[in-house]
Motif scaffolding. Structure first.
Motif, PDB file in Angstrom:
ATOM      1  N   ALA A  35       0.837  -1.205   0.000  1.00  0.00           N
ATOM      2  CA  ALA A  35       0.000   0.000   0.000  1.00  0.00           C
ATOM      3  C   ALA A  35       0.870   1.252   0.000  1.00  0.00           C
ATOM      4  O   ALA A  35       0.555   2.223  -0.698  1.00  0.00           O
ATOM      5  N   GLY A  36       1.953   1.234   0.738  1.00  0.00           N
ATOM      6  CA  GLY A  36       2.871   2.378   0.715  1.00  0.00           C
ATOM      7  C   GLY A  36       3.464   2.592  -0.660  1.00  0.00           C
ATOM      8  O   GLY A  36       3.608   3.737  -1.119  1.00  0.00           O
ATOM      9  N   TYR A  37       3.815   1.511  -1.324  1.00  0.00           N
ATOM     10  CA  TYR A  37       4.348   1.610  -2.684  1.00  0.00           C
ATOM     11  C   TYR A  37       3.289   2.142  -3.648  1.00  0.00           C
ATOM     12  O   TYR A  37       3.593   2.953  -4.528  1.00  0.00           O
ATOM     13  N   GLU A  38       2.049   1.700  -3.477  1.00  0.00           N
ATOM     14  CA  GLU A  38       0.957   2.205  -4.307  1.00  0.00           C
ATOM     15  C   GLU A  38       0.751   3.702  -4.094  1.00  0.00           C
ATOM     16  O   GLU A  38       0.533   4.448  -5.044  1.00  0.00           O
ATOM     17  N   ILE A  39       0.817   4.137  -2.852  1.00  0.00           N
ATOM     18  CA  ILE A  39       0.667   5.568  -2.559  1.00  0.00           C
ATOM     19  C   ILE A  39       1.795   6.349  -3.221  1.00  0.00           C
ATOM     20  O   ILE A  39       1.568   7.400  -3.828  1.00  0.00           O
ATOM     21  N   TYR A  40       3.005   5.818  -3.126  1.00  0.00           N
ATOM     22  CA  TYR A  40       4.148   6.465  -3.773  1.00  0.00           C
ATOM     23  C   TYR A  40       3.943   6.556  -5.283  1.00  0.00           C
ATOM     24  O   TYR A  40       4.128   7.615  -5.887  1.00  0.00           O
ATOM     25  N   LEU A  41       3.557   5.444  -5.894  1.00  0.00           N
ATOM     26  CA  LEU A  41       3.354   5.446  -7.349  1.00  0.00           C
ATOM     27  C   LEU A  41       2.239   6.391  -7.766  1.00  0.00           C
ATOM     28  O   LEU A  41       2.351   7.079  -8.776  1.00  0.00           O
ATOM     29  N   ASN A  42       1.156   6.431  -6.993  1.00  0.00           N
ATOM     30  CA  ASN A  42       0.048   7.328  -7.334  1.00  0.00           C
ATOM     31  C   ASN A  42       0.470   8.791  -7.246  1.00  0.00           C
ATOM     32  O   ASN A  42       0.054   9.607  -8.067  1.00  0.00           O
ATOM     33  N   ASN A  43       1.283   9.118  -6.253  1.00  0.00           N
ATOM     34  CA  ASN A  43       1.672  10.521  -6.060  1.00  0.00           C
ATOM     35  C   ASN A  43       2.829  10.944  -6.956  1.00  0.00           C
ATOM     36  O   ASN A  43       2.847  12.073  -7.444  1.00  0.00           O
ATOM     37  N   GLU A  44       3.806  10.080  -7.155  1.00  0.00           N
ATOM     38  CA  GLU A  44       5.011  10.458  -7.890  1.00  0.00           C
ATOM     39  C   GLU A  44       4.936  10.125  -9.382  1.00  0.00           C
ATOM     40  O   GLU A  44       5.436  10.862 -10.204  1.00  0.00           O
ATOM     41  N   LYS A  45       4.353   9.016  -9.712  1.00  0.00           N
ATOM     42  CA  LYS A  45       4.342   8.554 -11.103  1.00  0.00           C
ATOM     43  C   LYS A  45       3.002   8.764 -11.800  1.00  0.00           C
ATOM     44  O   LYS A  45       2.896   8.562 -12.996  1.00  0.00           O
ATOM     45  N   GLY A  46       1.981   9.122 -11.048  1.00  0.00           N
ATOM     46  CA  GLY A  46       0.685   9.370 -11.663  1.00  0.00           C
ATOM     47  C   GLY A  46      -0.191   8.143 -11.800  1.00  0.00           C
ATOM     48  O   GLY A  46      -1.267   8.211 -12.377  1.00  0.00           O
ATOM     49  N   GLY A  47       0.225   7.012 -11.290  1.00  0.00           N
ATOM     50  CA  GLY A  47      -0.603   5.811 -11.365  1.00  0.00           C
ATOM     51  C   GLY A  47       0.092   4.637 -10.723  1.00  0.00           C
ATOM     52  O   GLY A  47       1.301   4.474 -10.850  1.00  0.00           O
ATOM     53  N   GLY A  48      -0.658   3.824 -10.020  1.00  0.00           N
ATOM     54  CA  GLY A  48      -0.103   2.665  -9.341  1.00  0.00           C
ATOM     55  C   GLY A  48      -0.326   1.390 -10.121  1.00  0.00           C
ATOM     56  O   GLY A  48      -0.770   1.399 -11.275  1.00  0.00           O
ATOM     57  N   LEU A  49      -0.016   0.282  -9.483  1.00  0.00           N
ATOM     58  CA  LEU A  49      -0.166  -1.023 -10.127  1.00  0.00           C
ATOM     59  C   LEU A  49      -1.634  -1.418 -10.276  1.00  0.00           C
ATOM     60  O   LEU A  49      -2.005  -2.092 -11.229  1.00  0.00           O
ATOM     61  N   TRP A  56     -11.377   3.798  -7.401  1.00  0.00           N
ATOM     62  CA  TRP A  56     -11.480   4.620  -6.194  1.00  0.00           C
ATOM     63  C   TRP A  56     -10.087   5.088  -5.771  1.00  0.00           C
ATOM     64  O   TRP A  56      -9.169   4.262  -5.638  1.00  0.00           O
ATOM     65  N   PRO A  57      -9.861   6.380  -5.555  1.00  0.00           N
ATOM     66  CA  PRO A  57      -8.500   6.878  -5.314  1.00  0.00           C
ATOM     67  C   PRO A  57      -7.916   6.523  -3.941  1.00  0.00           C
ATOM     68  O   PRO A  57      -6.711   6.618  -3.754  1.00  0.00           O
ATOM     69  N   TYR A  58      -8.748   6.092  -3.001  1.00  0.00           N
ATOM     70  CA  TYR A  58      -8.247   5.825  -1.647  1.00  0.00           C
ATOM     71  C   TYR A  58      -8.016   4.339  -1.375  1.00  0.00           C
ATOM     72  O   TYR A  58      -7.859   3.936  -0.227  1.00  0.00           O
ATOM     73  N   TYR A  59      -7.968   3.526  -2.413  1.00  0.00           N
ATOM     74  CA  TYR A  59      -7.787   2.085  -2.209  1.00  0.00           C
ATOM     75  C   TYR A  59      -6.483   1.726  -1.499  1.00  0.00           C
ATOM     76  O   TYR A  59      -6.462   0.768  -0.714  1.00  0.00           O
ATOM     77  N   PRO A  60      -5.361   2.455  -1.687  1.00  0.00           N
ATOM     78  CA  PRO A  60      -4.162   2.065  -0.950  1.00  0.00           C
ATOM     79  C   PRO A  60      -4.328   2.210   0.572  1.00  0.00           C
ATOM     80  O   PRO A  60      -3.777   1.420   1.337  1.00  0.00           O
ATOM     81  N   TRP A  61      -5.110   3.189   0.987  1.00  0.00           N
ATOM     82  CA  TRP A  61      -5.316   3.383   2.428  1.00  0.00           C
ATOM     83  C   TRP A  61      -6.146   2.244   3.005  1.00  0.00           C
ATOM     84  O   TRP A  61      -5.907   1.814   4.140  1.00  0.00           O
ATOM     85  N   VAL A  62      -7.096   1.747   2.253  1.00  0.00           N
ATOM     86  CA  VAL A  62      -7.890   0.599   2.701  1.00  0.00           C
ATOM     87  C   VAL A  62      -6.997  -0.636   2.806  1.00  0.00           C
ATOM     88  O   VAL A  62      -7.079  -1.398   3.773  1.00  0.00           O
TER      89      VAL A  62
END
Length: 100
Positions: A35-49, A56-62
Motif C-alpha cells: 500500500a505504501g508503494y501504491e501511494i508512492y506510485l500514485n503521487n510520484e508517477k501518476g498511477g499505481g499497479l 477509487w482513489p483511496y484504495y491504498p489506504w484501505v
C-alpha cells in the motif's frame, strides 16, 4: 523433605506463539508495504499497479488498514508474552529476596 531455607522457585507460564498469527502478521506487513508503494506510485508517477483495476482513489489506504488489522493478533500475543515475562521476573525477584 524440604528444608525451611529452600524456597519454591516460581515456574514461568508456558506460552507459544501461534503460527497462524505469525502468518497473518507477515501478510499484513506485505500489504502495508504494498500500500505504501501504491501511494508512492500514485503521487510520484501518476498511477499505481492497481489503478486500472480499482477506480477509487483511496484504495491504498484501505489496503494499509487491512494490513494493520491482520497484524493485530500477533502483536497481542507478543504483549501477552511480555506481561508473562514481567510477572515471572517480579515473582523471581520476590523469591530471591533475602529473609531476615
Amino acid at each position: 523433605m524440604t528444608q525451611p531455607s529452600e524456597q519454591k522457585v516460581p515456574q514461568p507460564e508456558v506460552f507459544k506463539l501461534s503460527p497462524v498469527a505469525l502468518l497473518l502478521d507477515i501478510i499484513g506487513m506485505a500489504l502495508v508495504v504494498f500500500a505504501g508503494y501504491e501511494i508512492y506510485l500514485n503521487n510520484e508517477k501518476g498511477g499505481g499497479l492497481l489503478v486500472n483495476a480499482i477506480s477509487w482513489p483511496y484504495y491504498p489506504w484501505v489496503i494499509m488498514v487491512v494490513g494493520v488489522l491482520l497484524m493485530i493478533p500477533f502483536h497481542k500475543q507478543i504483549f501477552k508474552a511480555y506481561r508473562i515475562v514481567k510477572q515471572y521476573k517480579k515473582e523471581q525477584a520476590k523469591a530471591d529476596r533475602p529473609r531476615f
